[in-house]
Design a protein around this motif. Structure first.
Motif, PDB file in Angstrom:
ATOM      1  N   THR A  65       0.940  -1.378   0.056  1.00  0.00           N
ATOM      2  CA  THR A  65       0.067   0.115  -0.032  1.00  0.00           C
ATOM      3  C   THR A  65       0.722   1.188   0.024  1.00  0.00           C
ATOM      4  OG1 THR A  65      -1.585  -1.018   1.332  1.00  0.00           O
ATOM      5  CG2 THR A  65      -1.728   1.368   1.275  1.00  0.00           C
ATOM      6  N   PRO A  66       0.605   2.085  -0.805  1.00  0.00           N
ATOM      7  CA  PRO A  66       1.663   3.181  -1.043  1.00  0.00           C
ATOM      8  C   PRO A  66       1.360   4.379   0.042  1.00  0.00           C
ATOM      9  CG  PRO A  66       0.086   3.351  -2.464  1.00  0.00           C
ATOM     10  CD  PRO A  66      -0.320   2.000  -2.047  1.00  0.00           C
ATOM     11  N   ASP A  67       2.311   5.046   0.570  1.00  0.00           N
ATOM     12  CA  ASP A  67       2.402   6.118   1.402  1.00  0.00           C
ATOM     13  C   ASP A  67       2.292   7.222   0.535  1.00  0.00           C
ATOM     14  OD1 ASP A  67       3.141   4.418   3.830  1.00  0.00           O
ATOM     15  OD2 ASP A  67       4.894   4.421   3.095  1.00  0.00           O
ATOM     16  N   ILE A  68       2.646   7.366  -0.458  1.00  0.00           N
ATOM     17  CA  ILE A  68       2.772   8.355  -1.382  1.00  0.00           C
ATOM     18  C   ILE A  68       2.541   7.913  -2.940  1.00  0.00           C
ATOM     19  CG2 ILE A  68       5.149   8.569  -1.894  1.00  0.00           C
ATOM     20  CD1 ILE A  68       2.804  11.699  -1.668  1.00  0.00           C
ATOM     21  N   ILE A  69       1.888   8.801  -3.725  1.00  0.00           N
ATOM     22  CA  ILE A  69       1.565   8.484  -5.042  1.00  0.00           C
ATOM     23  C   ILE A  69       2.384   9.543  -5.914  1.00  0.00           C
ATOM     24  CG2 ILE A  69       0.157   8.066  -7.065  1.00  0.00           C
ATOM     25  CD1 ILE A  69      -1.986   7.089  -4.974  1.00  0.00           C
ATOM     26  N   HIS A 106      -8.205  16.953  -7.538  1.00  0.00           N
ATOM     27  CA  HIS A 106      -8.572  15.759  -6.710  1.00  0.00           C
ATOM     28  C   HIS A 106      -8.291  16.542  -5.156  1.00  0.00           C
ATOM     29  CE1 HIS A 106      -9.072  11.913  -4.955  1.00  0.00           C
ATOM     30  NE2 HIS A 106      -9.800  11.601  -5.739  1.00  0.00           N
ATOM     31  N   LYS A 107      -9.200  16.104  -4.256  1.00  0.00           N
ATOM     32  CA  LYS A 107      -8.833  16.698  -2.810  1.00  0.00           C
ATOM     33  C   LYS A 107      -7.348  15.974  -2.247  1.00  0.00           C
ATOM     34  CE  LYS A 107     -11.527  12.851  -0.626  1.00  0.00           C
ATOM     35  NZ  LYS A 107     -12.688  12.698   0.162  1.00  0.00           N
ATOM     36  N   ASN A 108      -7.093  14.714  -2.923  1.00  0.00           N
ATOM     37  CA  ASN A 108      -5.972  13.895  -2.609  1.00  0.00           C
ATOM     38  C   ASN A 108      -4.543  14.420  -2.994  1.00  0.00           C
ATOM     39  OD1 ASN A 108      -7.678  12.657  -1.158  1.00  0.00           O
ATOM     40  ND2 ASN A 108      -7.000  10.517  -1.532  1.00  0.00           N
ATOM     41  N   LEU A 307       3.121  13.732   5.622  1.00  0.00           N
ATOM     42  CA  LEU A 307       2.954  14.007   7.192  1.00  0.00           C
ATOM     43  C   LEU A 307       1.557  15.083   7.205  1.00  0.00           C
ATOM     44  CD1 LEU A 307       3.636  14.537  10.101  1.00  0.00           C
ATOM     45  CD2 LEU A 307       5.195  16.539   9.403  1.00  0.00           C
ATOM     46  N   GLU A 308       1.606  16.009   6.085  1.00  0.00           N
ATOM     47  CA  GLU A 308       0.493  16.728   5.805  1.00  0.00           C
ATOM     48  C   GLU A 308      -0.705  16.005   5.927  1.00  0.00           C
ATOM     49  OE1 GLU A 308       1.444  19.153   2.554  1.00  0.00           O
ATOM     50  OE2 GLU A 308       2.823  20.679   3.653  1.00  0.00           O
ATOM     51  N   PHE A 309      -0.818  15.131   4.955  1.00  0.00           N
ATOM     52  CA  PHE A 309      -2.158  14.252   4.811  1.00  0.00           C
ATOM     53  C   PHE A 309      -2.497  13.503   5.995  1.00  0.00           C
ATOM     54  CE2 PHE A 309      -4.803  10.869   3.016  1.00  0.00           C
ATOM     55  CZ  PHE A 309      -5.382  11.510   1.792  1.00  0.00           C
ATOM     56  N   ARG A 314      -5.874  18.441   2.900  1.00  0.00           N
ATOM     57  CA  ARG A 314      -6.222  18.106   1.667  1.00  0.00           C
ATOM     58  C   ARG A 314      -6.078  19.132   0.614  1.00  0.00           C
ATOM     59  NH1 ARG A 314      -5.982  14.252   4.437  1.00  0.00           N
ATOM     60  NH2 ARG A 314      -7.485  12.619   4.938  1.00  0.00           N
ATOM     61  N   GLY A 315      -6.142  18.800  -0.571  1.00  0.00           N
ATOM     62  CA  GLY A 315      -5.813  19.816  -1.627  1.00  0.00           C
ATOM     63  C   GLY A 315      -6.857  20.832  -1.823  1.00  0.00           C
ATOM     64  N   ASN A 316      -6.120  21.789  -2.512  1.00  0.00           N
ATOM     65  CA  ASN A 316      -7.054  22.974  -2.909  1.00  0.00           C
ATOM     66  C   ASN A 316      -8.044  22.885  -3.911  1.00  0.00           C
ATOM     67  OD1 ASN A 316      -6.080  24.369  -0.602  1.00  0.00           O
ATOM     68  ND2 ASN A 316      -4.189  24.994  -2.246  1.00  0.00           N
ATOM     69  N   TYR A 317      -7.868  21.884  -4.725  1.00  0.00           N
ATOM     70  CA  TYR A 317      -8.812  21.901  -6.159  1.00  0.00           C
ATOM     71  C   TYR A 317      -9.587  20.394  -5.943  1.00  0.00           C
ATOM     72  CZ  TYR A 317      -5.617  25.387  -7.321  1.00  0.00           C
ATOM     73  OH  TYR A 317      -4.796  26.792  -7.423  1.00  0.00           O
ATOM     74  N   ASN A 318     -10.843  20.454  -6.042  1.00  0.00           N
ATOM     75  CA  ASN A 318     -11.639  19.108  -5.707  1.00  0.00           C
ATOM     76  C   ASN A 318     -12.034  18.901  -7.178  1.00  0.00           C
ATOM     77  OD1 ASN A 318     -11.588  19.012  -2.986  1.00  0.00           O
ATOM     78  ND2 ASN A 318     -13.230  20.316  -2.451  1.00  0.00           N
TER      79      ASN A 318
END
Length: 362
Positions: A65-69, A106-108, A307-309, A314-318
């Motif tokens: 399972t990735p920690d980051i994509i 995307h929020k992620n 860390l932020e996640f 969450r991201g600025n653009y949904n």
């Protein structure tokens, strides 16, 4: 950390595919666990698999399972985001016009990155992203592979067209004419010309002058070649110490190709060959486009975003359902053409020639 990289294709030695290969190997060497998701696998994917890096077109076959994509290409990223719904993403654009590089929201996605200011314009001018939300992380030269040669000739004797997009029907004849008129030997490597080269670092030192763009241009400069930015989109010109910073800001790419690649224009650029300038440009590239420094910057970005996640940023653009449907609509034609190019290259070349004739006639 566990890092998942996406790329629409891991098949042959093109720009983003080579980028993914080098990045995955270096991150693995630094102790990270790296896997790659792609829609199309080929020889390059097999090479990475043999090095112990899992490359798959089936997300169920990922081992971790990735920690980051680390996401390239919109539909590959969308596919992964629908599977890993609680993983932070850093999203890259490598191309100003490719349908696969059309940016999405995307929020992620906690950070959006462009490889140059041309791609940053695609985010901001064309798609309404705020400039402060886009970071530029330039392409690199892996100087462990592309080493500066010991001797730089005072006059060019041998030239190379280093491109996957040029052949006898596309700009190469004009380059060849210009070189022959000036008494310079000329050769070509690249997939479209039928002369692919999987290890250009082993041959670039033989050439005084290289016609290339983007990452190929950077790699050629790192070896001590004079580089003329040139490709199917047009002619950018000779890279010099006075323009190298500007050219790098735009990734030695399409934004610079404002001239017609006629024989006379090419001759004019070739005559700018200057061994002292070549040394200055090479030293700049080796210092400013260092591969290891860029990977270190990416490691910092990954760590910060994880860390932020975790802290619920969450991201600025949904995203919206209709935005995502639009992405699939945008890439459909390119996806079909990519499949034809990889599975039936002769058919692809035929269709491309027919399309060119159609454009000329209409």
């Amino acid at each position: 950390m566990n890092i998942l990289i996406t790329n629409i294709v891991v098949f042959e030695y093109t720009g983003t595919e080579t980028y993914v290969k080098e990045l995955a190997i270096e991150l693995t060497n630094r102790g990270h666990s790296v896997e790659i998701f792609t829609f199309f696998k080929g020889k390059l994917a097999q090479e990475l698999i043999e090095k112990g890096i899992n490359v798959t077109s089936d997300l169920r076959q990922l081992k971790l399972t990735p920690d980051i994509i680390h996401a390239h290409h919109n539909i590959a990223a969308l596919k992964v985001l629908s599977f890993f719904k609680f993983t932070p993403v850093v999203y890259f654009i490598h191309d100003r016009t490719s349908a696969f590089d059309y940016p999405f929201r995307h929020k992620n996605i906690l950070k959006y990155i462009a490889v140059d200011y041309n791609c940053k314009e695609r985010y901001c001018i064309e798609n309404g992203f705020k400039e402060k939300d886009i970071e530029v992380v330039y392409n690199w030269a892996n100087v462990d592979r592309f080493r500066l040669k010991q001797k730089i000739n005072s006059h060019p004797k041998k030239a190379l067209v280093f491109s996957n997009y040029l052949d006898e029907n596309n700009i190469y004849p004009e380059i060849k004419e210009a070189c022959v008129e000036l008494g310079i030997e000329i050769e070509i490597i690249g997939s479209l010309s039928g002369n692919p080269c999987t290890k250009p670092e082993q041959i670039l030192s033989k050439y005084d002058l290289v016609f290339a763009k983007a990452k190929a241009a950077i790699e050629a400069m790192a070896t001590g070649a004079a580089v003329i930015v040139c490709d199917y989109r047009g002619l950018g010109g000779m890279v010099t110490s006075s323009n190298v910073k500007h050219f790098r800001d735009f990734n030695f790419g399409m934004k610079l190709m404002s001239k017609e690649p006629t024989k006379n224009n090419l001759i004019e650029e070739i005559k700018k060959y200057d061994s002292s300038e070549i040394i200055k440009v090479s030293e700049y590239i080796i210092k400013e486009s260092d591969f290891l420094s860029v990977v270190s910057r990416l490691e910092v970005i990954y760590t910060e975003l994880i860390l932020e996640f975790k802290n619920e940023k969450r991201g600025n653009y949904n995203s919206t359902f209709f935005r995502n449907i639009f992405i699939y609509k945008v890439v459909l034609r390119s996806l079909i053409l990519t499949q034809i190019r990889l599975r039936c290259p002769k058919l692809f070349i035929f269709l491309r020639s027919v399309f060119k004739k159609f454009k000329r006639n209409f």
